[in-house]
Design an enzyme around this catalytic site. Structure first.
Site, PDB file in Angstrom:
ATOM      1  N   LYS A 287      -5.827 -10.079   6.990  1.00 51.40           N
ATOM      2  CA  LYS A 287      -5.269  -9.567   5.726  1.00 51.40           C
ATOM      3  C   LYS A 287      -6.189  -9.873   4.542  1.00 51.40           C
ATOM      4  O   LYS A 287      -6.529  -8.986   3.761  1.00 51.40           O
ATOM      5  CB  LYS A 287      -3.872 -10.166   5.456  1.00 51.40           C
ATOM      6  CG  LYS A 287      -2.859  -9.909   6.569  1.00 51.40           C
ATOM      7  CD  LYS A 287      -1.496 -10.472   6.230  1.00 51.40           C
ATOM      8  CE  LYS A 287      -1.431 -11.990   6.138  1.00 51.40           C
ATOM      9  NZ  LYS A 287      -1.465 -12.680   7.435  1.00 51.40           N
TER      10      LYS A 287
ATOM     11  N   ARG B  96      -9.700 -25.948   6.088  1.00 51.19           N
ATOM     12  CA  ARG B  96      -8.311 -25.692   5.693  1.00 51.19           C
ATOM     13  C   ARG B  96      -7.348 -26.446   6.605  1.00 51.19           C
ATOM     14  O   ARG B  96      -7.394 -26.306   7.828  1.00 51.19           O
ATOM     15  CB  ARG B  96      -8.037 -24.181   5.782  1.00 51.19           C
ATOM     16  CG  ARG B  96      -7.481 -23.617   4.496  1.00 51.19           C
ATOM     17  CD  ARG B  96      -7.346 -22.129   4.591  1.00 51.19           C
ATOM     18  NE  ARG B  96      -6.021 -21.742   5.054  1.00 51.19           N
ATOM     19  CZ  ARG B  96      -5.559 -20.512   4.989  1.00 51.19           C
ATOM     20  NH1 ARG B  96      -6.296 -19.560   4.482  1.00 51.19           N
ATOM     21  NH2 ARG B  96      -4.340 -20.232   5.430  1.00 51.19           N
TER      22      ARG B  96
HETATM   23  P1  B4P Z   1      -7.471 -13.607   7.572  1.00 47.11           P
HETATM   24  O1  B4P Z   1      -6.744 -12.967   8.689  1.00 47.11           O
HETATM   25  O2  B4P Z   1      -8.071 -12.710   6.566  1.00 47.11           O
HETATM   26  O3  B4P Z   1      -6.466 -14.661   6.986  1.00 47.11           O
HETATM   27  P2  B4P Z   1      -5.006 -14.321   6.473  1.00 47.11           P
HETATM   28  O4  B4P Z   1      -4.225 -13.544   7.481  1.00 47.11           O
HETATM   29  O5  B4P Z   1      -5.147 -13.669   5.140  1.00 47.11           O
HETATM   30  O6  B4P Z   1      -4.444 -15.723   6.257  1.00 47.11           O
HETATM   31  P3  B4P Z   1      -3.085 -16.454   6.570  1.00 47.11           P
HETATM   32  O7  B4P Z   1      -1.956 -15.508   6.870  1.00 47.11           O
HETATM   33  O8  B4P Z   1      -3.409 -17.467   7.576  1.00 47.11           O
HETATM   34  O9  B4P Z   1      -2.853 -17.256   5.268  1.00 47.11           O
HETATM   35  P4  B4P Z   1      -2.080 -17.088   3.894  1.00 47.11           P
HETATM   36  O10 B4P Z   1      -3.059 -17.533   2.905  1.00 47.11           O
HETATM   37  O11 B4P Z   1      -1.435 -15.743   3.680  1.00 47.11           O
HETATM   38  O12 B4P Z   1      -8.633 -14.453   8.157  1.00 47.11           O
HETATM   39  C1  B4P Z   1      -8.519 -15.293   9.286  1.00 47.11           C
HETATM   40  C2  B4P Z   1      -9.875 -15.538   9.899  1.00 47.11           C
HETATM   41  O13 B4P Z   1     -10.208 -14.442  10.748  1.00 47.11           O
HETATM   42  C3  B4P Z   1     -11.020 -15.627   8.874  1.00 47.11           C
HETATM   43  O14 B4P Z   1     -11.826 -16.714   9.199  1.00 47.11           O
HETATM   44  C4  B4P Z   1     -11.786 -14.323   9.043  1.00 47.11           C
HETATM   45  O15 B4P Z   1     -13.162 -14.454   8.798  1.00 47.11           O
HETATM   46  C5  B4P Z   1     -11.514 -13.972  10.485  1.00 47.11           C
HETATM   47  N1  B4P Z   1     -11.500 -12.531  10.727  1.00 47.11           N
HETATM   48  C6  B4P Z   1     -10.991 -11.583   9.921  1.00 47.11           C
HETATM   49  N2  B4P Z   1     -11.162 -10.343  10.459  1.00 47.11           N
HETATM   50  C7  B4P Z   1     -11.782 -10.536  11.665  1.00 47.11           C
HETATM   51  C8  B4P Z   1     -12.224  -9.657  12.696  1.00 47.11           C
HETATM   52  N3  B4P Z   1     -12.060  -8.327  12.628  1.00 47.11           N
HETATM   53  N4  B4P Z   1     -12.804 -10.196  13.800  1.00 47.11           N
HETATM   54  C9  B4P Z   1     -12.980 -11.539  13.896  1.00 47.11           C
HETATM   55  N5  B4P Z   1     -12.608 -12.431  12.931  1.00 47.11           N
HETATM   56  C10 B4P Z   1     -12.007 -11.932  11.829  1.00 47.11           C
HETATM   57  O16 B4P Z   1      -0.870 -18.139   4.049  1.00 47.11           O
HETATM   58  C11 B4P Z   1      -1.056 -19.528   4.213  1.00 47.11           C
HETATM   59  C12 B4P Z   1       0.263 -20.281   4.015  1.00 47.11           C
HETATM   60  O17 B4P Z   1       0.741 -20.082   2.653  1.00 47.11           O
HETATM   61  C13 B4P Z   1       1.454 -19.843   4.879  1.00 47.11           C
HETATM   62  O18 B4P Z   1       1.450 -20.453   6.146  1.00 47.11           O
HETATM   63  C14 B4P Z   1       2.641 -20.322   3.983  1.00 47.11           C
HETATM   64  O19 B4P Z   1       2.866 -21.714   4.113  1.00 47.11           O
HETATM   65  C15 B4P Z   1       2.171 -20.058   2.572  1.00 47.11           C
HETATM   66  N6  B4P Z   1       2.580 -18.735   2.072  1.00 47.11           N
HETATM   67  C16 B4P Z   1       1.733 -17.726   1.697  1.00 47.11           C
HETATM   68  N7  B4P Z   1       2.432 -16.651   1.296  1.00 47.11           N
HETATM   69  C17 B4P Z   1       3.763 -16.971   1.430  1.00 47.11           C
HETATM   70  C18 B4P Z   1       4.974 -16.246   1.209  1.00 47.11           C
HETATM   71  N8  B4P Z   1       4.961 -14.981   0.772  1.00 47.11           N
HETATM   72  N9  B4P Z   1       6.172 -16.860   1.466  1.00 47.11           N
HETATM   73  C19 B4P Z   1       6.180 -18.142   1.897  1.00 47.11           C
HETATM   74  N10 B4P Z   1       5.061 -18.877   2.137  1.00 47.11           N
HETATM   75  C20 B4P Z   1       3.855 -18.309   1.916  1.00 47.11           C
END
Ligand code: B4P
Length: 190
Positions: A14, A134
């Site tokens: 995302k 992280r």
């Molecule tokens: P991403 O996949 O981009 O990470 P994310 O989904 O955005 O992050 P996540 O859901 O974990 O965290 P968030 O901050 O929203 O990247 C993951 C990895 O994959 C990266 O290293 C990237 O380089 C790699 N990658 C990406 N694309 C790839 C591909 N095609 N091939 C290979 N590798 C790839 O949330 C964190 C915490 O915040 C939650 O657990 C919660 O506690 C809190 N939180 C956030 N929003 C909330 C909400 N709305 N309500 C309640 N709590 C919330």
């Protein structure tokens, strides 16, 4: 306005894809995860409250994240549109978002939901944990808790948006560029 919910389990891509979409479509990026992490690094009261919850891999309260999104929407009155990244994560958040947007005479255009299998999610997050330090990416049992929270509380939102005829599911395995092309073609056909 183009308002996109970019959806998927933790590690689905995302944040990665949001960074490409904001440039291509001139959108404002609202990532609740990023906003919370910046509150933590600034040591605000909200950040102190959120830190232990996030470190466990639990969801922060609806009240906190809805308040954060509401003030960011108010602060960007001239936006071309928004990418909601990691928000909504519960039905209460999705309902609140619909109401906030209605108050601004707009609505969600589409939910783009990235599909990635659990073993690939775990691999990506453990790698990011190593590279970035992280806390919620470092250990497999916290990652498992985040995936569980997603399956129990967040995944049902696919039905919420599919009932509004706004759900589009996209294969989230492949290169970053391949996935970006899949997302762009859905948006360009809206
Ligand atoms: P991403 O996949 O981009 O990470 P994310 O989904 O955005 O992050 P996540 O859901 O974990 O965290 P968030 O901050 O929203 O990247 C993951 C990895 O994959 C990266 O290293 C990237 O380089 C790699 N990658 C990406 N694309 C790839 C591909 N095609 N091939 C290979 N590798 C790839 O949330 C964190 C915490 O915040 C939650 O657990 C919660 O506690 C809190 N939180 C956030 N929003 C909330 C909400 N709305 N309500 C309640 N709590 C919330």
């Amino acid at each position: 306005m183009l308002n996109i919910v970019l959806f998927g389990p933790p590690g689905a891509g995302k944040g990665t894809q949001s960074n490409l979409l904001i440039n291509k479509y001139n959108l404002v990026h609202l990532s609740t995860g990023d906003i919370l992490r910046s509150e933590i690094s600034e040591g605000t009261k909200l950040g102190v409250e959120a830190k232990s919850i996030m470190d466990r891999g639990d969801l922060v309260s609806d009240e906190i994240v809805i308040g954060m999104i509401s003030s960011k929407l108010d602060n960007n009155p001239d936006a071309n549109g928004f990418i909601f990244d990691g928000f909504p994560r519960t039905e209460a958040q999705a309902t609140a978002l619909d109401n906030l947007l209605k108050g601004k005479e707009t609505s969600i255009s589409v939910m783009l939901s990235l599909k990635v299998a659990d073993d690939e999610l775990i691999k990506r997050l453990l790698k990011r944990g190593k590279d970035s330090g992280r806390a919620d990416d470092k250990n497999e049992s916290i990652i498992a808790n985040r995936i569980n929270e997603y399956n129990n509380k967040t995944a049902p939102l696919k039905t919420f948006y599919s009932n509004q005829d706004k759900l589009s599911e996209i294969e989230g395995i492949g290169s970053v560029e391949e996935i970006a092309n899949r997302l762009n073609s859905v948006i360009d056909n809206l």
